[in-house]
Design a protein around this motif. Sequence first.
Motif, mmCIF file in Angstrom:
data_model
loop_
_atom_site.group_PDB
_atom_site.id
_atom_site.type_symbol
_atom_site.label_atom_id
_atom_site.label_comp_id
_atom_site.label_asym_id
_atom_site.label_seq_id
_atom_site.Cartn_x
_atom_site.Cartn_y
_atom_site.Cartn_z
ATOM 1 N N ALA A 29 6.353 19.212 -18.175
ATOM 2 C CA ALA A 29 4.935 18.902 -18.364
ATOM 3 C C ALA A 29 4.704 17.399 -18.315
ATOM 4 O O ALA A 29 3.670 16.931 -17.816
ATOM 5 N N CYS A 30 5.651 16.632 -18.813
ATOM 6 C CA CYS A 30 5.541 15.176 -18.740
ATOM 7 C C CYS A 30 5.546 14.708 -17.289
ATOM 8 O O CYS A 30 4.721 13.875 -16.886
ATOM 9 N N HIS A 31 6.454 15.241 -16.490
ATOM 10 C CA HIS A 31 6.501 14.868 -15.072
ATOM 11 C C HIS A 31 5.221 15.303 -14.357
ATOM 12 O O HIS A 31 4.725 14.595 -13.479
ATOM 13 N N CYS A 32 4.697 16.458 -14.744
ATOM 14 C CA CYS A 32 3.464 16.951 -14.135
ATOM 15 C C CYS A 32 2.297 16.012 -14.436
ATOM 16 O O CYS A 32 1.524 15.662 -13.535
ATOM 17 N N HIS A 33 2.153 15.595 -15.680
ATOM 18 C CA HIS A 33 1.064 14.693 -16.041
ATOM 19 C C HIS A 33 1.227 13.332 -15.356
ATOM 20 O O HIS A 33 0.241 12.721 -14.921
ATOM 21 N N SER A 34 2.455 12.867 -15.267
ATOM 22 C CA SER A 34 2.678 11.580 -14.607
ATOM 23 C C SER A 34 2.306 11.640 -13.136
ATOM 24 O O SER A 34 1.663 10.727 -12.602
ATOM 25 N N LEU A 35 2.685 12.723 -12.466
ATOM 26 C CA LEU A 35 2.341 12.863 -11.055
ATOM 27 C C LEU A 35 0.842 13.067 -10.880
ATOM 28 O O LEU A 35 0.244 12.573 -9.917
ATOM 29 N N LEU A 36 0.226 13.791 -11.802
ATOM 30 C CA LEU A 36 -1.225 13.966 -11.748
ATOM 31 C C LEU A 36 -1.938 12.623 -11.875
ATOM 32 O O LEU A 36 -2.928 12.361 -11.177
ATOM 33 N N ALA A 37 -1.443 11.774 -12.750
ATOM 34 C CA ALA A 37 -2.046 10.449 -12.888
ATOM 35 C C ALA A 37 -1.892 9.638 -11.607
ATOM 36 O O ALA A 37 -2.825 8.937 -11.185
ATOM 37 N N ARG A 38 -0.750 9.726 -10.960
ATOM 38 C CA ARG A 38 -0.548 8.983 -9.714
ATOM 39 C C ARG A 38 -1.510 9.455 -8.631
ATOM 40 O O ARG A 38 -2.128 8.654 -7.931
ATOM 41 N N VAL A 39 -1.604 10.772 -8.480
ATOM 42 C CA VAL A 39 -2.486 11.311 -7.447
ATOM 43 C C VAL A 39 -3.938 10.947 -7.745
ATOM 44 O O VAL A 39 -4.694 10.578 -6.840
ATOM 45 N N ALA A 40 -4.340 11.045 -9.006
ATOM 46 C CA ALA A 40 -5.707 10.675 -9.369
ATOM 47 C C ALA A 40 -5.961 9.199 -9.067
ATOM 48 O O ALA A 40 -7.037 8.832 -8.565
ATOM 49 N N PHE A 41 -4.984 8.362 -9.333
ATOM 50 C CA PHE A 41 -5.151 6.939 -9.044
ATOM 51 C C PHE A 41 -5.285 6.698 -7.548
ATOM 52 O O PHE A 41 -6.103 5.885 -7.096
ATOM 53 N N LEU A 42 -4.482 7.406 -6.761
ATOM 54 C CA LEU A 42 -4.566 7.247 -5.309
ATOM 55 C C LEU A 42 -5.881 7.761 -4.760
ATOM 56 O O LEU A 42 -6.330 7.326 -3.692
#
Length: 1430
Positions: A989-1002
């Motif tokens: 879940a931590c990796h999922c949230h981190s990747l979600l933040a990256r995609v949202a930033f992009l």
Amino acid sequence: MKDKIRRGGGRNQAKTDVIHGKNDVGAKQVDDTSFTVKIQGAGVESFELQVHGFWLVQDALMSLLSRNEVCPRSNLSLAFASATLDPLAELQSLKGLKHGAIIRLVEEPYTASLARLHLARVVELLRASGPQDALREGRSPSLLETLTHQNTGADPSSPNGKSLKRSLSNTKTDSTNQDAALPEYLLPGSTERPLMALLPPSSQPEAPSYLKDLCLSCWNPPPGHRKLQGDFLYISVVTMEGKRCDITSCPKGFFLNRSTEDVFDPRPAQSTAVYHCFTELLCHISPAFKKTLTTIKNRPQLPPAEVMPTSYHTLSWLGPHGASRTHKNTFSRLGVDEQASPDWNEELQAARDLSQGSLEERLQRDRAVLQVNSAFVKVVMQGAETVVDGFVEPANGNPEDPAFLWGGLFMSQGAASAVFGGERGRRAAQRLELKGVQAYSELEGLEGLHTLPTAIVDYRGVRMSAQGLAPGLEGTDQEQEKDEEQETSQASRGLLYGVNAGPQESPHRRRLLVLLAHAAKCLAIQRHVVVAPSGYKVPLFTPADSQGLLGADGRFYILDVFRCFPADANFCPGVETESQIVSREDERKEGKEGDEEKKSGIEESWPENYHTDSGFPKSFPHSLCRLRPELVQAFIQHKHCQFTHRVRETLDENGGFEECATACDSRATNAVRAACKEVGSCSDIIFEMRLNPNVFSPGVSFPSSERASVIQQERLLKEAAALIITHQIPEFVEHCLQNYEPPMDGATLKQELHRRGINMRYLGHVVKAISQSEQREHLRHILRLVVGEVFIRSTRRVFNSFLQGVDVASLCAAISHFLCCLLVPHFTPAHVGEETKKKSKRRARVAEASESTLWSTLTGPELWNLVCQDAAETYNISDSLGSGPNHLVEQFGLQKLSLLREFCLKTGVQLRLRDYYLDNMNKAPIGPDDIVNIFPVVKHIDMTTVDASKAFRAAQNFIRKGVLDQAHEHLKEASYLFGRVCDDLHPEACHCHSLLARVAFLQGKAAEARSVQLKAVVISERVLGFDHPNTIQQYTLLAVYMYAGGETALAQKCLLRARLLLLTVHGEDHPYTATLDSCLGLVLTGEQTGQFLKNALRLNTSFFGATDLHTALSQHLLAQWMCSKGDYRSAMTHEKEALTAFTSLFGEDHPQTSCSKEFLCTITKQAVQVERSLRQAGADSTEQTVECLTPSTETSLEQMVLVTGIRKITQSRFKEYKQRHLERKAAALKELGLSFPGELFASATVKAGEKSSDKETGCGKEAEDGGSPAVENDSERQHEQSVDEVSVVGAAAVSVNGHVVEPAEQNKHEEKTEKREEGDRATEVKMVNGESEVRAEGEETKSSVEKEEKSSTAKGELEPKATCEAMKSDEKDGESNGVRDTKATPSVLKGKGTWADVVSKSNLANGTGHKDTAVNGVADEVTANGVAEE
């Protein structure tokens, strides 16, 4: 199925696409069914509650009980329209229940058990966690709230639990701390490593005291005549005012009785009422309690991720600073913690047997399984402490293998078998048993095959295995004989499968064999035959030790699976020549020909000169060396490549693939058969690899009919073992050379090795491979980690043996003494004996102490010799460890503090929080008072979250394709599902949230990225550890998103926090330190900026070389900083180095190279202008102010995005592929006598890619002002790029500076536009003179170019808007779905004159690239629904 649900308990709202929702039986079509109801009754003030239609009544009740208005009330029911609601009814099925409806709370009568549960809730409230409680309990704390509070000075009394968000919002303009001098230990080159800074004091106040004491009364339990009148318990309370009261628990609630310490009088006290809630009675008795309860309910609440308990214990190796003087009253004498021992096996199997028909059912099943396993692991930890501390007597009479029954667990150490290698073999068997249970538990489609709940725990040097109690065999032998006639209607009794099961036949056995055959196929286990001790030939789908049985509960169980993975032939010397074929007489009958065939097959199995080069095969301390499942999968893929290559070669030899495929003859079939035989496939018509786990296993015999199969399996296992040496380890070394985020500690090193199927016993060979590598200097950080891991693992084995001779009273002193001997060179224990004599008052006691403290005679050299001996025996690298700890420090750069941290995490030792000076030769650096505790270290089964993991993998696949919109939706879905199952407190879940933040930033959603990343940081701190390498990376990403939102002070603090953690975990000499220092150089101001940027350049150069991309970025950043200081001469030197690197990487015509040339030209012109002005000033030159070029905040942000890898500059292979494609087409046309212009050909190729991309994605947006670049077809894209799963490589990336510079002659070109009429609109990417043009089905209009030129040169300086704001712009700014495409250009610097002249050549609109853009200087192909790499 769309699910727009706000989950209860403060969870985030998520829009969910259910993966299987369309095809699931009974799937609920849930729309936005949330509504608000009003809650009244039960003595609480009315309030509103948001519920969802799909909730059960019991779900709404659980949500109510967690509210501050209701807590700690319990034993309540809900009523609507004067009718009590069924707990299992859905809210949407209740007639009349709608928005604004009134639901009443109804107080239900207690039973004895419910009264205890209510008291347990009250005690949980009284044990309100304080900031130091996590450290006291050995759990990893979360420091994010403390970090943000210290920086903002936020009001701790801010209500509604929004202190963190409010503190973050208050820092957007706060820069008071930004220019403050940094601590010395955070500056580059410092060797000081203070531990006190790792865990700063919390901003949260300590929990107040409610009561002085709360326990069971001395009159408890009630006498018989009072039981008949309804008395459950008698409770004694001592209030803060010092008043002592006795309270009676009865069915109606709680009341004050007349008993005292001397007199028993159970009658109710005068003028007292019966209170349904225990706290209401306490508020009536004690005004101080009432005041404290009101205060605690009104205090700000932390986010759920910070306060909810984690599923498993995450060890903190540092404890409270004053641990010896702080201890809280836990009110344990009330007895509510004492619970009946559950049947863990039944609990787990019942959870696994829950229905999985719909998504909701699967989520409930996954959550139930996780909760049961979490509770099981918690009890295992408690049981290990209880058993090893000596509070439980063995249940058997075997002193060599004692077994214990405690808390519903069966715990044992296991017998040390000489066949497996004694103590080392026993520990390996326990570890492999857990891995085998994990493998069988993860198999899909095997709901009928069960395994027992299993865990292993290390505590005080003792390893114990814990399992749930097996259900027992169904029936007895006598009963079986009586029921022989009824076998068709009754279950077969007892053991059904195994070597010792004997010949039998029954329907249940056949069903079990079907399950085992399916499991064997999934695990790549070959069906084989062995000879049982009784002489029978037994066919097996499992290792010979495994047993399959039918339990008394009617379930099939498989036990003893510790040898379910194939043997590692590298550590089986001599076994290949020692035939496992049974009966020597049968072997003699085979004759010499069979022996020679077998011998030749054995010799041909190993690669040429394998033993000479690698030293394998060789012996190992135990005989249970097995291959990892990751290696088995890698080996199967390797053999499949050989298979396809061999088939293609055979077909080419027989006329070609097309001819053989279309011909109706046997050539294709023969080719497949020959390839299957050559690679060792178990089938001769299809490729299917199976391995025999019993080959190379001592004590297992095969019949002579299995000779050929055994020989072939020996060959395959040798090939698989050789694959580790010849492929996997070199691949790991190469990966470390190219990876900018390599392992930082032992845990991440182990993770990387295991991901490639490399066991930790190969650490010695990894050291050898790195030492012999030409890139040894670039791999020094990996070598440092490997040597440190070897040292700590050998030390742990010595430490386990050391603790066996220590009594409980001397544990603290013995552990501290061991650590001093380990870390202090030539440490001698002379002073220990002297101190012991000083403290002793009698000679007898001195004699006893000398006998019981034999551990105190251990010296540093002796301990070092033991560690080196173990390292030589296990890893064969004794020479690398040297003669003492200083050798590791000097030779490999290891930090003693890092070694201390690794030792504590692996052994469970917790140290007091203080600064340790480990180089002190005159005094022991660690004393007995520094040993706070020793915790059990548990290894358990990881329960998978199936649907959440599938959504996460789907998102990763979309990211590989560059479709960010759909990736974002799937990541939101995955995060929602993780929250439903594990409350987000899970590593994945931590990796999922981190990747979600990256995609949202992009996508330009900087605010969403920041809020999601905040949660990712908290999850990482609590689940992985406050100083875990992943936490360091999450803090770095959070700093970028905060900087994008203008929170410069917080971004600086996050980066400094990450650097402090990295210095503690590994040290400064690590590639990721360069990343942090580059970011700090962009965030900080003053001379400290130069220190960090110079250190980043030094590290990047030393690890990756002068021509690496990150080194070039560091050169550019340093040149940019020197421009801001007016030192243009030095800036020119560094930018020249950057230009050389870009030229070497991308070529002369690449946009990135061109941009570097432009920036170098800018610096040169500015330097000339400054030099001319200084020369003209003459004698007054000392008073002249040198004009400086300062980068904007937006430019710094874009550079941070590049440095951290959120976007990446990659050398595209698209240009080379396209060039080869054009050359082949031109050659074909030339043969046909046709001519085709190159440019038109390129345009046609790209347009074809546009159509293919639009067709595949099936979605897109109407592009404006050029839309988004097109993508070649998906197969070409997947061939071109390789995207890491965590980092978003396929996303659109910005350049070094994030801005666009076009050649002047290209801007003068007149361009045209044309519109597409097919709905979706894409753009065309065309390479012109090495530059990138992005055109919308044609060419750009001249007017737009001229307009941008005017906007770019309207002033003498250029200052772009914030990057995050530019990302939020529509497609009119040259983006699709919020993702900007920008090209590498010179930095936008605040200057006049020459800089404006250079910038006037570019098409810039507020500093953002318009239609003529490239990504990082690489023409990226972008779909209409997202972004992809070239």
